[in-house]
Enzyme design. Structure first.
Site, PDB file in Angstrom:
ATOM      1  N   SER A  98       0.846  -1.187   0.000  1.00  0.00           N
ATOM      2  CA  SER A  98       0.000   0.000   0.000  1.00  0.00           C
ATOM      3  C   SER A  98       0.882   1.237   0.000  1.00  0.00           C
ATOM      4  O   SER A  98       2.110   1.134   0.045  1.00  0.00           O
ATOM      5  CB  SER A  98      -0.904   0.003   1.237  1.00  0.00           C
ATOM      6  OG  SER A  98      -0.122   0.276   2.371  1.00  0.00           O
ATOM      7  N   LYS A  99       0.214   2.398  -0.019  1.00  0.00           N
ATOM      8  CA  LYS A  99       0.949   3.661  -0.144  1.00  0.00           C
ATOM      9  C   LYS A  99       2.050   3.824   0.897  1.00  0.00           C
ATOM     10  O   LYS A  99       3.078   4.413   0.621  1.00  0.00           O
ATOM     11  CB  LYS A  99      -0.025   4.830  -0.038  1.00  0.00           C
ATOM     12  CG  LYS A  99      -0.883   4.956  -1.276  1.00  0.00           C
ATOM     13  CD  LYS A  99      -1.394   6.375  -1.452  1.00  0.00           C
ATOM     14  CE  LYS A  99      -2.196   6.501  -2.719  1.00  0.00           C
ATOM     15  NZ  LYS A  99      -3.611   6.149  -2.531  1.00  0.00           N
ATOM     16  N   ARG A 100       1.806   3.274   2.112  1.00  0.00           N
ATOM     17  CA  ARG A 100       2.818   3.503   3.143  1.00  0.00           C
ATOM     18  C   ARG A 100       4.132   2.763   2.841  1.00  0.00           C
ATOM     19  O   ARG A 100       5.149   2.978   3.485  1.00  0.00           O
ATOM     20  CB  ARG A 100       2.272   3.182   4.535  1.00  0.00           C
ATOM     21  CG  ARG A 100       1.989   1.775   4.786  1.00  0.00           C
ATOM     22  CD  ARG A 100       1.049   1.571   5.965  1.00  0.00           C
ATOM     23  NE  ARG A 100       0.378   0.306   5.765  1.00  0.00           N
ATOM     24  CZ  ARG A 100       0.934  -0.842   6.035  1.00  0.00           C
ATOM     25  NH1 ARG A 100       2.136  -0.892   6.577  1.00  0.00           N
ATOM     26  NH2 ARG A 100       0.290  -1.969   5.802  1.00  0.00           N
ATOM     27  N   HIS A 101       4.127   1.868   1.861  1.00  0.00           N
ATOM     28  CA  HIS A 101       5.366   1.192   1.478  1.00  0.00           C
ATOM     29  C   HIS A 101       6.145   1.993   0.428  1.00  0.00           C
ATOM     30  O   HIS A 101       7.192   1.561  -0.022  1.00  0.00           O
ATOM     31  CB  HIS A 101       5.050  -0.190   0.909  1.00  0.00           C
ATOM     32  CG  HIS A 101       4.483  -1.138   1.914  1.00  0.00           C
ATOM     33  ND1 HIS A 101       3.192  -1.604   1.851  1.00  0.00           N
ATOM     34  CD2 HIS A 101       5.019  -1.683   3.031  1.00  0.00           C
ATOM     35  CE1 HIS A 101       2.968  -2.405   2.872  1.00  0.00           C
ATOM     36  NE2 HIS A 101       4.058  -2.464   3.600  1.00  0.00           N
ATOM     37  N   GLY A 102       5.605   3.141   0.013  1.00  0.00           N
ATOM     38  CA  GLY A 102       6.290   3.947  -1.006  1.00  0.00           C
ATOM     39  C   GLY A 102       5.411   4.088  -2.232  1.00  0.00           C
ATOM     40  O   GLY A 102       4.193   3.928  -2.148  1.00  0.00           O
TER      41      GLY A 102
END
Ligand code: GLU
Length: 475
Positions: free
Chosen positions: A252-256
């Site tokens: 998801s977005k929090r992984h980049g």
């Protein structure tokens, strides 16, 4: 029957990197088997679907070279390719199913539905496995209610069986009899649901293979019932493993960066992305890491998929990018790198020859084109970076002042805008032979004086690309 494989994104946002992988697999499989690759837009969620997302997703796919044979923008024999333009057909087929006793209008109110769910919970039976009291309502009674304006949905009559199919990635998959109840195919607002449209379209568009993410595996249960009710041939399914981040959670977005658009904006190389994505859940029969995905042909077979989640690692993607960046030469290299160089950089004013030599020089030192910016001060600024301890030390070596003196005198005599590599070589030779300075004091000392840094790309070429005027200011 010739192979037909589709990619069916919902235009509710940018193309996710996981979606790009599914698209790539579908494309490669179709291409490798002489078949067709189709793009279908699943936009039945009218509120969240946006035409601009569809457009950007198509641009992203084209940028990756995953080009479709049929789709909303190019047409084809099985159109329209946007679900929102197929609504009437879905509704007609739903009523046909009602006529055949395979579906029914259901008038349960939300309160009644809540009660049913509460009852299911108290009786410890799986939720949503209930049949509703309207399942066997006389069709004329149903019609009366509809004519009276009562709100309704159309539910599919679950025949209540265990469903089994052979997934090309996961092997045999069985769904328990109580996994779903009589499920809604047309919502009360008249819009059909994903599981329903998807089957109608895969059937009508004559898909032979459906490749999609593992998260859709459970949807296959509902879909199998529908294929049976329609008397339609079930395509082969391949549910490809999930993409996860370092913490093993769904990507998801929090992984980049997770959208293809971000990578396109950051000027990644599409070949690098394709190569990397191809290996996330699939392996090359010769265990190759670097290969041209487009040349895979029949090598791209279904039996090389892995069931385990694939770890998405941007560092690894960057490594692939550096490989493909280094493979670029000449004009292609310059065109690629210059897109990432800041607009205000003097780089853009240099000659074609200068740019080519410069890009060839720094491509060995970077993974992404944007990193080229960090090298620009070396060519255009008196002090390319703040002096660190190592530089101070190199400048303080007892051999360095002699180097500086010699370079200063040579530079004062130099003419023209730039030095040639031969001249720089000759100067280095002189320092070695006449000033008797060798090894580290020669190489690092000269570099420190001329470039203001202790490390960097090939010194002779670097110096030959630096204006003589700037070198004079540095010594
Ligand atoms: N529209 C669905 C999605 O974007 C497609 C699922 C499928 O391929 O069946 O996830």
């Amino acid at each position: 029957m010739s192979v037909r494989v589709r990619f069916a994104p919902s235009p509710t946002g940018y193309l996710h990197i996981g979606g790009a992988r599914t698209a790539l697999y579908s494309y490669l499989f179709a291409r490798g088997h002489g078949g067709k690759y189709i793009l279908r837009i699943e936009d039945t969620d009218l509120e969240r679907s946006k035409r601009e997302f569809e457009e950007v997703q198509i641009e992203d796919l084209n940028w990756l070279g995953i080009t479709h044979d049929e789709g909303p923008d190019v047409g084809g024999d099985f159109g329209p390719y946007r679900q929102s333009e197929r609504t009437q057909m879905y509704i007609d087929i739903a009523w046909q199913l009602v006529k055949e006793g395979k579906a029914y209008p259901c008038f349960l109110t939300s309160t009644e539905l809540e009660e049913l769910a509460a009852k299911a919970e108290s009786e410890k039976i799986a939720p949503h496995t209930y049949h509703t009291k309207y399942r066997d309502l006389d069709p004329t009674e149903a019609k009366k209610k509809i004519d009276a304006g009562e709100e309704y949905v159309i539910r599919f009559k679950n025949p209540g069986k265990t469903w089994t199919f052979k997934d090309l990635v996961r092997g045999e998959v069985t769904f328990p009899v109580d996994m779903v109840g009589d499920w809604v195919i047309i919502r009360s607002n008249g819009m059909p649901v994903y599981n329903y449209c998807c089957v109608i379209d895969d059937w009508k568009m004559e898909m032979t293979h459906v490749m999609r993410a593992e998260e859709h595996l459970n949807n296959t249960c509902r879909q199998l019932m529908l294929y049976e009710a329609l008397g339609a041939k079930v395509p082969e399914f391949a549910h490809v493993s999930l993409l996860v981040g370092e913490d093993r959670q769904k990507l998801s977005k929090r992984h980049g960066a997770t959208s293809v658009k971000q990578y396109r904006d950051e000027n990644y190389l599409p070949d690098a992305i394709n190569n990397y994505l191809c290996l996330l859940g699939w392996s090359h029969p010769e265990e190759k890491d670097i290969f041209d995905v487009r040349a895979l042909g029949e090598t791209f077979s279904m039996n090389r998929f892995s069931k385990s989640p694939a770890l998405y690692d941007i560092q690894k993607l960057n490594f692939f990018n550096s490989h493909y960046l280094r493979a670029l030469t000449g004009n292609d290299l310059v065109t690629h790198i210059e897109k990432s160089i800041h607009a205000s950089s003097p780089f853009h004013k240099q000659t074609a020859q200068w740019k080519t030599t410069c890009c060839e020089l720094i491509k060995e030192k970077i993974q992404l084109a944007s990193e080229a910016n960090t090298f620009m001060p070396l060519f255009f600024e008196k002090t390319p970076s703040e002096a660190d301890d190592q530089l101070k030390e190199a400048l303080a070596w007892e051999t360095t002042p002699a180097i500086r003196e010699y370079l200063k005198s040579e530079l004062s005599k130099a003419t023209g805008e730039y030095l040639s590599v031969d001249t720089v070589n000759a100067w280095m030779d002189h320092i070695k032979k006449e000033l008797k300075i060798k090894g580290k004091p020669l190489f690092m000392g000269t570099r420190a004086v001329l470039t203001g840094q202790c490390h960097g790309p090939d010194l002779q070429i670097l110096v030959s690309l630096t204006p003589i005027e700037l070198l004079r200011q540095r010594v």
